[in-house]
Design an enzyme around this catalytic site. Sequence first.
Site, PDB file in Angstrom:
ATOM      1  N   HIS A 223      -3.846  -8.865  15.389  1.00 57.42           N
ATOM      2  CA  HIS A 223      -2.919  -9.948  15.711  1.00 57.42           C
ATOM      3  C   HIS A 223      -1.534  -9.438  15.328  1.00 57.42           C
ATOM      4  O   HIS A 223      -1.401  -8.667  14.394  1.00 57.42           O
ATOM      5  CB  HIS A 223      -3.255 -11.192  14.870  1.00 57.42           C
TER       6      HIS A 223
ATOM      7  N   GLY B 235       0.847  -1.194   0.000  1.00 58.83           N
ATOM      8  CA  GLY B 235       0.000   0.000   0.000  1.00 58.83           C
ATOM      9  C   GLY B 235       0.878   1.238   0.000  1.00 58.83           C
ATOM     10  O   GLY B 235       1.913   1.298  -0.647  1.00 58.83           O
TER      11      GLY B 235
ATOM     12  N   GLU C 219      -8.533  -1.449   3.174  1.00 55.46           N
ATOM     13  CA  GLU C 219      -7.381  -1.778   4.010  1.00 55.46           C
ATOM     14  C   GLU C 219      -7.846  -2.562   5.227  1.00 55.46           C
ATOM     15  O   GLU C 219      -8.764  -2.141   5.923  1.00 55.46           O
ATOM     16  CB  GLU C 219      -6.673  -0.504   4.454  1.00 55.46           C
TER      17      GLU C 219
ATOM     18  N   TYR D 255       3.134  -9.705   2.100  1.00 50.84           N
ATOM     19  CA  TYR D 255       2.852  -9.304   0.716  1.00 50.84           C
ATOM     20  C   TYR D 255       2.844 -10.532  -0.171  1.00 50.84           C
ATOM     21  O   TYR D 255       3.671 -11.434   0.001  1.00 50.84           O
ATOM     22  CB  TYR D 255       3.915  -8.329   0.202  1.00 50.84           C
TER      23      TYR D 255
ATOM     24  N   THR E  48      -1.645  -2.307   8.033  1.00 53.24           N
ATOM     25  CA  THR E  48      -2.826  -2.754   7.302  1.00 53.24           C
ATOM     26  C   THR E  48      -2.404  -3.519   6.064  1.00 53.24           C
ATOM     27  O   THR E  48      -1.338  -3.273   5.507  1.00 53.24           O
ATOM     28  CB  THR E  48      -3.714  -1.572   6.853  1.00 53.24           C
TER      29      THR E  48
ATOM     30  N   ILE F 142      -5.470  -6.522  10.746  1.00 56.48           N
ATOM     31  CA  ILE F 142      -5.733  -7.776  11.445  1.00 56.48           C
ATOM     32  C   ILE F 142      -5.293  -7.604  12.900  1.00 56.48           C
ATOM     33  O   ILE F 142      -4.183  -7.133  13.162  1.00 56.48           O
ATOM     34  CB  ILE F 142      -4.977  -8.943  10.771  1.00 56.48           C
TER      35      ILE F 142
END
Length: 157
Positions: free
Chosen positions: A86, A17, A81, A93, A29, A84
Amino acid sequence: GAMRHLPYFCRGEVVKGFGRGSTELGIPTANFSEQVVESFPSDIPTGIYYGWACVGNGDVHKMVLSIGWNPFYKNIKKSVETHIIHTFKEDFYGEILSIVITGYIRPEKNFDSLDALISAIQEDIEEAKRQLDLPEHLKLKEDNFFHLPEGKIVNNR
């Protein structure tokens, strides 16, 4: 408006991103490719959502998702986006990210400062955690959608 699209199931490759999530916000993200973003219903409202996410054949984790133009950064392209909830040891990627969006938190808005943006995201994360513990959301964590068929080529390898 948002709810009639939910739950929304989506899978796609994670692409690089803007590199802002981790560095500026401390909130990494995962970004979907443009093709995946363009496959979203065009009338799904922009804003902040929550649900479940799984990288490759890994565990399913809670997530918060932003759909929109990121007014704070004045983007010209719509982005999706996923943050997660965690801690991953390394970036992913090129992996396949599978998500189920189960609920809507708030519309997208602009912020006066980076700090205001970060604290809003932290609140969104707390809200997502609470909502996802509810039985109607929890049951989607076990959805078969998250089990990629064995032997499926995930990483173009």
